[in-house]
Design an enzyme around this catalytic site. Structure first.
Site, PDB file in Angstrom:
ATOM      1  N   ASP A 144     -14.736  69.773  48.158  1.00 35.01           N
ATOM      2  CA  ASP A 144     -14.108  69.538  46.861  1.00 35.01           C
ATOM      3  C   ASP A 144     -12.650  69.119  47.042  1.00 35.01           C
ATOM      4  O   ASP A 144     -11.864  69.769  47.746  1.00 35.01           O
ATOM      5  CB  ASP A 144     -14.175  70.811  46.011  1.00 35.01           C
TER       6      ASP A 144
ATOM      7  N   ASP B 247      -7.659  60.119  43.890  1.00 33.61           N
ATOM      8  CA  ASP B 247      -8.270  59.043  43.097  1.00 33.61           C
ATOM      9  C   ASP B 247      -9.552  59.537  42.425  1.00 33.61           C
ATOM     10  O   ASP B 247     -10.656  59.097  42.757  1.00 33.61           O
ATOM     11  CB  ASP B 247      -8.547  57.856  44.048  1.00 33.61           C
TER      12      ASP B 247
ATOM     13  N   SER C 107     -10.884  52.775  49.769  1.00 35.29           N
ATOM     14  CA  SER C 107      -9.629  53.300  50.324  1.00 35.29           C
ATOM     15  C   SER C 107      -9.781  53.819  51.766  1.00 35.29           C
ATOM     16  O   SER C 107      -8.898  53.553  52.599  1.00 35.29           O
ATOM     17  CB  SER C 107      -9.041  54.375  49.396  1.00 35.29           C
TER      18      SER C 107
ATOM     19  N   HIS D 213      -5.329  49.488  45.678  1.00 30.75           N
ATOM     20  CA  HIS D 213      -5.403  49.194  47.113  1.00 30.75           C
ATOM     21  C   HIS D 213      -4.203  48.374  47.585  1.00 30.75           C
ATOM     22  O   HIS D 213      -3.735  48.562  48.714  1.00 30.75           O
ATOM     23  CB  HIS D 213      -6.733  48.492  47.429  1.00 30.75           C
TER      24      HIS D 213
ATOM     25  N   HIS E  77     -10.585  61.825  47.174  1.00 28.39           N
ATOM     26  CA  HIS E  77     -11.801  61.353  46.491  1.00 28.39           C
ATOM     27  C   HIS E  77     -12.134  60.012  47.136  1.00 28.39           C
ATOM     28  O   HIS E  77     -11.724  58.956  46.658  1.00 28.39           O
ATOM     29  CB  HIS E  77     -11.564  61.143  44.994  1.00 28.39           C
TER      30      HIS E  77
ATOM     31  N   GLU F 127     -15.416  63.819  50.100  1.00 24.65           N
ATOM     32  CA  GLU F 127     -16.331  63.217  49.120  1.00 24.65           C
ATOM     33  C   GLU F 127     -17.439  64.236  48.865  1.00 24.65           C
ATOM     34  O   GLU F 127     -18.018  64.774  49.808  1.00 24.65           O
ATOM     35  CB  GLU F 127     -16.884  61.899  49.667  1.00 24.65           C
TER      36      GLU F 127
HETATM   37  C1  LIG Z   1     -12.839  56.506  42.034  1.00 20.92           C
HETATM   38  S1  LIG Z   1     -13.979  57.002  43.265  1.00 20.92           S
HETATM   39  C2  LIG Z   1     -13.082  56.861  44.760  1.00 20.92           C
HETATM   40  C3  LIG Z   1     -12.774  55.465  45.189  1.00 20.92           C
HETATM   41  C4  LIG Z   1     -12.000  55.359  46.481  1.00 20.92           C
HETATM   42  N1  LIG Z   1     -10.822  56.231  46.493  1.00 20.92           N
HETATM   43  C5  LIG Z   1     -11.555  53.937  46.752  1.00 20.92           C
HETATM   44  O1  LIG Z   1     -10.432  53.573  46.369  1.00 20.92           O
HETATM   45  O2  LIG Z   1     -12.323  53.199  47.374  1.00 20.92           O
HETATM   46  C6  LIG Z   1     -14.021  58.758  43.074  1.00 20.92           C
HETATM   47  C7  LIG Z   1     -14.967  59.465  44.039  1.00 20.92           C
HETATM   48  O3  LIG Z   1     -14.706  60.869  43.961  1.00 20.92           O
HETATM   49  C8  LIG Z   1     -15.924  61.571  44.127  1.00 20.92           C
HETATM   50  N2  LIG Z   1     -15.682  62.910  43.556  1.00 20.92           N
HETATM   51  C9  LIG Z   1     -15.753  63.297  42.257  1.00 20.92           C
HETATM   52  N3  LIG Z   1     -15.340  64.574  42.117  1.00 20.92           N
HETATM   53  C10 LIG Z   1     -14.990  65.009  43.364  1.00 20.92           C
HETATM   54  C11 LIG Z   1     -14.466  66.231  43.870  1.00 20.92           C
HETATM   55  N4  LIG Z   1     -14.198  67.271  43.072  1.00 20.92           N
HETATM   56  N5  LIG Z   1     -14.209  66.317  45.199  1.00 20.92           N
HETATM   57  C12 LIG Z   1     -14.459  65.260  46.031  1.00 20.92           C
HETATM   58  N6  LIG Z   1     -14.964  64.083  45.609  1.00 20.92           N
HETATM   59  C13 LIG Z   1     -15.217  63.946  44.281  1.00 20.92           C
HETATM   60  C14 LIG Z   1     -16.943  60.723  43.414  1.00 20.92           C
HETATM   61  O4  LIG Z   1     -18.245  60.972  43.892  1.00 20.92           O
HETATM   62  C15 LIG Z   1     -16.452  59.308  43.740  1.00 20.92           C
HETATM   63  O5  LIG Z   1     -17.106  58.791  44.877  1.00 20.92           O
END
Ligand SMILES: C[S@@+](CC[C@H](N)C(=O)[O-])C[C@H]1O[C@@H](n2cnc3c(N)ncnc32)[C@H](O)[C@@H]1O
Length: 272
Positions: A134, A155, A91, A18, A41, A109
């Site tokens: 996705d 991420d 984020s 961040h 993500h 998400e």
């Molecule tokens: C590490 S966390 C994200 C944290 C966020 N970027 C932050 O910094 O606050 C990863 C997220 O990606 C989601 N996720 C996992 N696979 C995904 C996909 N193929 N497409 C979209 N989201 C996905 C998960 O549910 C999770 O909430």
């Protein structure tokens, strides 16, 4: 999809990601023309550190918990934004805090509860779109933005670890759609082998101008622990290589425990 970011919100790895994200957003805002941010993500958007999963693990205490009071100058901007947000910003909420009227944000998400929370966190702002979509597909479908510069944050949860292998391909897809976009991909450093393979895969994409910023709390020998983390950046904005190492050093000074092998690095993976 078992990963829940709330258990880890505000930990040292979130602080690194961040703090550099804030630097990248400030760099994008140096020019008056609007920009588009894609957060592939996105997670839940904001996290209560005093209750629920974050309070149970307490990971944030060794992260943002050590920065809130009297932050070093290099982290003051990031910490002030965290304070301004009230709860710990994920984020999407951090990005929204730095959008100007001419900028836009799209967040993806997949997990239903996280998606619902994210929609609540971001509602009522017509600069922001939230998609239950996705991430890897979105890198092709939501780029390039019409008439705008792009910043893309990737991420993934790395559960399973094969997110590493999808990452280089995903970045290549996104870059082919938006060759001038800035792409920032966060990655965990548990042990060296997967990181080396990822760097090799990035070099083999044919994409130019890639740097990797890394922070290790200790020698990455135990694959069961998060020993450090990195951010690979394609098309890093002007002064990234000069201004990011002091941010990493400030993070290590506050968040490190003086363990053997702790350090920072800024490595150019591919020339311009
Ligand atoms: C590490 S966390 C994200 C944290 C966020 N970027 C932050 O910094 O606050 C990863 C997220 O990606 C989601 N996720 C996992 N696979 C995904 C996909 N193929 N497409 C979209 N989201 C996905 C998960 O549910 C999770 O909430």
């Amino acid at each position: 999809m078992n990963y829940r970011h709330a258990f880890h919100a505000g930990n040292f790895a979130d602080c690194m990601k961040h703090a550099l994200l804030v630097w990248l957003l400030r760099a994008m805002a140096r020019k008056p023309a609007g920009f588009f941010v894609l957060d592939t993500h996105a997670g839940a958007g904001r996290y209560d550190l005093a209750a629920g999963p974050a309070a149970r693990t307490g990971e944030w205490r060794a992260g943002i918990g050590r920065l809130l009071d009297d932050p070093p100058a290099e982290l003051a901007d990031y910490v002030a934004l965290v304070r301004q947000c009230g709860v710990y910003p994920g984020s999407p909420v951090l990005i929204r805090a730095l959008l100007r009227p001419q900028d836009r944000l799209a967040c993806c998400e997949l997990q239903p509860d996280e998606f619902a929370a994210l929609k609540r966190a971001l509602r009522g702002d017509d600069r922001v779109a939230v998609h239950r979509r996705d991430a890897w597909e979105a890198l092709g479908a939501l780029l390039p933005p019409r008439d705008r510069r792009a910043l893309v944050l990737v991420d993934p949860p790395y559960e399973p670890l094969d997110d590493f292998s999808r990452l280089a391909a995903g970045l290549r897809t996104g870059h082919a759609r938006s060759p001038n976009g800035v792409f920032a991909a966060w990655y965990p450093i548990k042990h060296r082998a997967p990181v080396r393979e990822f760097h090799t895969a990035l070099r083999e994409t044919g994409v130019r101008d890639i740097v990797a910023a890394e922070l290790w709390l200790r020698e990455p020998l135990d694959p069961a622990r998060l020993n450090g983390c990195g951010l690979a950046v394609i098309n890093p904005p002007f002064r990234f290589e000069a201004e990011v190492p002091p941010i990493l050093r400030a993070l290590l000074t506050r968040l490190g425990a003086g363990e053997p092998g702790a350090g920072i690095a800024l490595e150019r993976l591919v020339d311009e």
